[in-house]
Motif scaffolding. Structure first.
Motif, short mmCIF file in Angstrom:
data_model
loop_
_atom_site.label_atom_id
_atom_site.label_comp_id
_atom_site.label_asym_id
_atom_site.label_seq_id
_atom_site.Cartn_x
_atom_site.Cartn_y
_atom_site.Cartn_z
N GLU A 291 0.87 -1.20 0.02
CA GLU A 291 0.12 0.08 -0.23
C GLU A 291 1.14 1.30 -0.03
OE1 GLU A 291 -3.14 0.66 2.54
OE2 GLU A 291 -3.67 -1.48 2.20
N ILE A 292 0.62 2.34 -0.89
CA ILE A 292 1.02 3.72 -0.94
C ILE A 292 0.09 4.24 0.14
CG2 ILE A 292 1.77 4.67 -2.44
CD1 ILE A 292 2.24 3.64 -4.37
N SER A 293 0.88 5.72 0.18
CA SER A 293 -0.21 6.26 0.74
C SER A 293 -1.19 6.58 0.52
CB SER A 293 0.58 7.57 1.22
OG SER A 293 0.54 8.52 -0.01
N PHE A 294 -1.96 6.98 -0.51
CA PHE A 294 -2.89 6.83 -1.11
C PHE A 294 -3.69 5.96 -1.76
CE2 PHE A 294 0.02 8.46 -4.23
CZ PHE A 294 -0.87 7.96 -5.59
N VAL A 295 -3.36 4.71 -2.18
CA VAL A 295 -3.54 4.14 -3.06
C VAL A 295 -3.45 2.40 -2.65
CG1 VAL A 295 -2.30 3.64 -5.43
CG2 VAL A 295 -4.03 3.08 -5.76
N SER A 296 -3.69 0.97 -2.82
CA SER A 296 -3.36 -0.36 -2.37
C SER A 296 -2.98 -0.60 -3.77
CB SER A 296 -4.87 -1.21 -2.07
OG SER A 296 -4.19 -2.22 -2.01
N LEU A 297 -1.96 -1.40 -4.24
CA LEU A 297 -1.67 -1.85 -5.75
C LEU A 297 -2.23 -2.92 -6.34
CD1 LEU A 297 2.39 -1.24 -5.01
CD2 LEU A 297 1.24 0.38 -6.54
N GLY A 298 -2.70 -3.37 -5.31
CA GLY A 298 -3.75 -4.81 -6.01
C GLY A 298 -5.14 -4.17 -6.51
N LYS A 299 -5.83 -2.94 -5.65
CA LYS A 299 -7.00 -2.47 -6.39
C LYS A 299 -6.55 -1.55 -7.52
CE LYS A 299 -9.03 -2.18 -1.88
NZ LYS A 299 -9.23 -1.10 -0.51
#
Length: 65
Positions: free
Chosen positions: A29-37
């Motif tokens: 997870e980055i601060s504003f988005v989940s890479l899986g999503k």
């Protein structure tokens, strides 16, 4: 390069990049988005673009014949 071929290539690349994100970076997870999503969103966009390229290819081939 025809627009249909371009859409097929770009859609396939986007779909595969999204699949790679979903499979290998699902827990990151980055601060504003989940890479899986983000990968799922990219897969959907890639699939739509690939289907549009297929539609363009069949439309131009039926117009010729």
């Amino acid at each position: 390069m025809s627009p249909a071929t371009k859409n097929l290539a770009e859609g396939s690349a986007t779909l595969l990049a999204g699949l790679a994100l979903k499979l290998f970076a699902d827990g990151v997870e980055i601060s504003f988005v989940s890479l899986g999503k983000a990968g799922v969103v990219m897969m959907v966009i890639g699939a739509v673009q690939t289907l549009f390229g297929l539609f363009q290819a069949t439309r131009t081939s039926s117009a010729r014949g």
